[in-house]
Design a protein around this motif. Structure first.
Motif, mmCIF file in Angstrom:
data_model
loop_
_atom_site.group_PDB
_atom_site.id
_atom_site.type_symbol
_atom_site.label_atom_id
_atom_site.label_comp_id
_atom_site.label_asym_id
_atom_site.label_seq_id
_atom_site.Cartn_x
_atom_site.Cartn_y
_atom_site.Cartn_z
ATOM 1 N N ARG A 76 0.941 -1.202 -0.301
ATOM 2 C CA ARG A 76 0.062 0.089 0.178
ATOM 3 C C ARG A 76 0.753 1.210 -0.087
ATOM 4 N N HIS B 157 -5.587 -8.541 0.488
ATOM 5 C CA HIS B 157 -4.933 -8.991 1.843
ATOM 6 C C HIS B 157 -6.318 -8.850 2.920
ATOM 7 N N HIS C 82 -7.080 -8.202 7.218
ATOM 8 C CA HIS C 82 -6.783 -8.156 8.629
ATOM 9 C C HIS C 82 -7.675 -7.905 9.403
ATOM 10 N N ARG D 93 -12.472 3.764 3.305
ATOM 11 C CA ARG D 93 -12.172 4.461 2.364
ATOM 12 C C ARG D 93 -13.034 5.457 2.072
ATOM 13 N N HIS E 174 -9.358 -7.633 0.906
ATOM 14 C CA HIS E 174 -9.531 -6.133 -0.042
ATOM 15 C C HIS E 174 -8.692 -5.995 -1.343
HETATM 16 FE FE FE2 Z 1 -5.557 -3.462 4.239
#
Ligand code: FE2
Ligand code: GTQ
Length: 335
Positions: A57, A92, A94, A100, A133
């Motif tokens: 990212r 990934h 988490h 967002r 995502h």
């Molecule tokens: Fe993420």
């Protein structure tokens, strides 16, 4: 036995007397503001310096230099991401929950658990705890969005887990708009109320702004102007178990009343110019700036322009409420 001797004896047994440690109380935290120019400059430099494939990212964190946690606040985190045309931010998941909020640009997609969500300016997209995502920018210009996460809170439990998907991009298993058709307007009669609250979802800016305009004619919160919460599409309650997202419009010249509460809030200025009194000082803001209002500080907002101001914010009130730690106090004055 002497007191000092007793304390020393206890320490050798990994014990401590209450008389020595007491209970650490709430200590006031320092508000902070990040200027958009600095964030944007950092993003534009990173755009050409950091490959998204090397970093996973291309995100820049806001760090409150007064916070002991190397983060935006003790519980919540803001980062800004920039994705170049044609780039993919790989899949990934988490157990931090994330949101967002699209700040600049359009024509990108976030895929969450098999459903693709378009990203247009002002859209809010939920990637709840443990959902897969990935992001793709299909436009010919870079896109910038705000990531809001509960990372520092999850880290305080030492309970943060993270997994990579086996492929770069996940397969689409749902049609576009399916989550809205399933959850946005009507509930299935089979709904039990025990469904998982963390469902992927998109709140389009168009609908958000129409809702703000609609209630703006009649409803004005004395502390927050015209305020909407993004309600969870399953429960109708807070956006996510750990975070509440809100959008508020402050009419030209508005000065809100002071209040304080035990939740921490992070703000992003979507439109307009104004200032927020926090404690004894002022945070002066304009479009693109972000700021943190620590818990239990008296604060009020003021729109200093002739245009409406719009603030997006995220707070940890759901957690404080769940733990019966939420409290609020009001003042009748504006400053
Ligand atoms: Fe993420
Ligand atoms: O955009 O998925 O700031 O996974 C930290 C972890 C952003 C993200 C962060 C992440 C993301």
């Amino acid at each position: 036995m002497k007191l000092a001797e007793l304390d020393q004896h206890l320490a050798t047994k990994s014990l401590a007397g209450f008389w020595k440690t007491r209970v650490p109380l709430h200590s006031p935290e320092t508000p902070y503001l990040w200027k958009w120019d600095d964030v944007q400059d950092g993003l534009l430099k990173a755009k050409d310096t950091i490959g998204v494939e090397m970093a996973e990212r291309r995100a820049i964190r806001l760090i409150n230099p007064y916070a002991p946690t190397n983060s935006t606040s003790r519980t919540l985190q803001f980062t800004f991401s920039i994705v170049n045309p044609g780039e993919v931010a790989t899949t990934h998941r988490h157990n931090m929950a994330a949101i967002r909020f699209v700040v600049q640009g359009s024509g990108a997609y976030t895929t969450v658990d098999g459903e693709r969500f378009p990203m247009e300016e002002g859209d809010l997209i939920l990637t709840p705890n443990w959902t897969w995502h990935d992001h793709f920018n299909g436009a010919d210009k870079p896109i910038v969005w705000l990531d809001g996460l509960d990372g520092p809170l999850i880290q305080s439990f030492n309970a943060l887990f993270f997994e990579m998907y086996e492929k770069e991009v996940q397969a689409l298993t749902r049609s576009e708009g399916e989550s809205t058709r399933r959850l946005g307007f009507a509930r299935s009669p089979k709904t039990t109320g025990k469904e998982r609250q963390g469902v992927p979802f998109r709140y389009s800016w168009k609908e958000t702004y129409e809702a703000l305009k609609t209630i703006g004619g009649t409803e004005n919160d004395p502390f927050d102007g015209v305020l909407l919460r993004y309600v969870n599409p399953v429960t109708g309650g807070f956006t996510l178990p750990t975070m509440s997202c809100e959008i508020q419009a402050l009419k030209a010249g508005l000065k809100s009343r002071m209040h304080r509460h035990t939740s921490t809030a992070l703000y992003h200025v979507f439109r307009g110019r104004g200032r927020t009194k926090v404690g004894e000082g002022y945070l002066e803001w304009e479009k693109g700036d972000s700021f943190a209002i620590p818990l239990w500080q008296w604060h009020s907002h003021e729109n200093l322009s002739a245009e409406e101001a719009i603030l997006f914010s995220m707070n940890d009130r759901p957690v404080l409420e769940a733990l019966e730690l939420y409290r609020e106090e009001e003042r009748s004055s504006t400053a």
